[in-house]
Write an enzyme that holds these catalytic residues in place. Sequence first.
Site, short mmCIF file in Angstrom:
data_model
loop_
_atom_site.label_atom_id
_atom_site.label_comp_id
_atom_site.label_asym_id
_atom_site.label_seq_id
_atom_site.Cartn_x
_atom_site.Cartn_y
_atom_site.Cartn_z
N LYS A 1 0.84 -1.19 0.00
CA LYS A 1 0.00 0.00 0.00
C LYS A 1 0.88 1.26 0.00
O LYS A 1 2.10 1.17 0.23
CB LYS A 1 -0.92 -0.05 1.22
CG LYS A 1 -1.90 -1.24 1.20
CD LYS A 1 -2.68 -1.33 2.51
CE LYS A 1 -3.68 -2.47 2.53
NZ LYS A 1 -4.37 -2.56 3.85
N TYR B 1 -12.82 -3.30 -1.70
CA TYR B 1 -13.16 -3.26 -0.28
C TYR B 1 -14.67 -3.18 -0.04
O TYR B 1 -15.11 -2.75 1.03
CB TYR B 1 -12.43 -2.09 0.40
CG TYR B 1 -10.94 -2.34 0.58
CD1 TYR B 1 -10.47 -3.40 1.36
CD2 TYR B 1 -10.00 -1.52 -0.04
CE1 TYR B 1 -9.11 -3.64 1.52
CE2 TYR B 1 -8.63 -1.75 0.12
CZ TYR B 1 -8.20 -2.82 0.90
OH TYR B 1 -6.85 -3.06 1.06
N ASN C 1 -1.35 -0.18 7.37
CA ASN C 1 -0.75 -1.47 7.72
C ASN C 1 0.01 -2.11 6.55
O ASN C 1 0.22 -3.30 6.51
CB ASN C 1 -1.80 -2.41 8.31
CG ASN C 1 -2.93 -2.66 7.33
OD1 ASN C 1 -2.87 -2.22 6.17
ND2 ASN C 1 -3.95 -3.36 7.77
N HIS D 1 -1.65 -5.54 1.47
CA HIS D 1 -2.85 -6.37 1.27
C HIS D 1 -2.40 -7.74 0.79
O HIS D 1 -1.48 -7.85 -0.01
CB HIS D 1 -3.77 -5.75 0.20
CG HIS D 1 -4.76 -6.76 -0.33
ND1 HIS D 1 -5.91 -7.06 0.37
CD2 HIS D 1 -4.74 -7.58 -1.42
CE1 HIS D 1 -6.58 -8.02 -0.31
NE2 HIS D 1 -5.88 -8.34 -1.39
N GLU E 1 -8.33 -11.67 -7.86
CA GLU E 1 -7.55 -10.43 -7.73
C GLU E 1 -6.39 -10.41 -8.74
O GLU E 1 -6.06 -9.36 -9.30
CB GLU E 1 -7.02 -10.30 -6.29
CG GLU E 1 -8.16 -10.00 -5.31
CD GLU E 1 -7.74 -10.05 -3.84
OE1 GLU E 1 -6.55 -10.23 -3.53
OE2 GLU E 1 -8.64 -9.92 -2.98
P1 IDP Z 1 -6.72 -7.33 6.13
O1 IDP Z 1 -6.01 -6.30 5.31
O2 IDP Z 1 -5.89 -7.78 7.31
O3 IDP Z 1 -7.26 -8.49 5.32
P2 IDP Z 1 -9.47 -6.35 6.29
O4 IDP Z 1 -10.39 -6.71 7.42
O5 IDP Z 1 -9.70 -6.99 4.96
O6 IDP Z 1 -7.98 -6.61 6.81
O7 IDP Z 1 -9.53 -4.77 6.14
C1 IDP Z 1 -9.03 -4.12 4.99
C2 IDP Z 1 -8.21 -2.93 5.41
O8 IDP Z 1 -9.05 -1.95 6.03
C3 IDP Z 1 -7.15 -3.21 6.48
O9 IDP Z 1 -5.96 -3.77 5.95
C4 IDP Z 1 -6.92 -1.84 7.09
O10 IDP Z 1 -6.09 -1.03 6.24
C5 IDP Z 1 -8.35 -1.26 7.05
N1 IDP Z 1 -9.07 -1.50 8.30
C6 IDP Z 1 -9.65 -2.65 8.72
N2 IDP Z 1 -10.24 -2.51 9.93
C7 IDP Z 1 -10.03 -1.22 10.28
C8 IDP Z 1 -10.41 -0.46 11.43
O11 IDP Z 1 -11.07 -0.93 12.39
N3 IDP Z 1 -9.99 0.85 11.46
C9 IDP Z 1 -9.27 1.39 10.44
N4 IDP Z 1 -8.93 0.72 9.33
C10 IDP Z 1 -9.29 -0.58 9.25
MG MG Z 2 -8.79 -8.49 3.79
#
Ligand code: IDP
Ligand code: MG
Length: 158
Positions: free
Chosen positions: A11, A51, A114, A117, A128
Amino acid sequence: MKLERTLVFLKPDAFKRSIAGEIISRFERRGFLIAGMKLIKISEEFARRHYAAHKGKDFYEPLINYVIRGPSLVIVLEGKNAVSVVREMMGETFGSDSAPGTIRGDYALSNRYNLIHGSDSPEAAEQEIHCFFKPQELVSYGKDDVEWIYDVTDSDIV
Ligand code: IDP
Ligand code: MG
């Protein structure tokens, strides 16, 4: 040779913090082959679709803004159990929950920023990969390319 493929994208924070190379190195050292790679700016339209499962949640709009803020490096990785191994190497969704030794556990603290992805199932990976790469843009490898990563002396890759 048929090893599993998964899709990751680094990202914009990974790119802007100049740790994209370090993250790629981890996958290379683990033994993953890079079957495809491109630097792109993810479009808002793609981000909203990708998303869509989070639509309506309070973090949906900020998440879209985050992933379109800068360049992302999209990579297809190939290896044994690629989807689950890569997810494990990534760590938990929230940086501060992630164990040291994982990518997020070593480089991230934020719930949102974070770094990476990774596809969460083989079906998602296939879909994807198809979104970002034409088949002819992906490199195919043979047994010779992995003969010191796996035991390929048998008919199976072990
Ligand atoms: P993942 O990337 O670990 O699979 P997902 O649940 O698919 O996590 O969420 C997609 C992205 O959305 C996350 O990587 C993060 O950047 C963001 N995200 C998820 N949950 C939160 C939250 O509670 N607060 C802020 N951002 C979030
Ligand atoms: Mg995810």
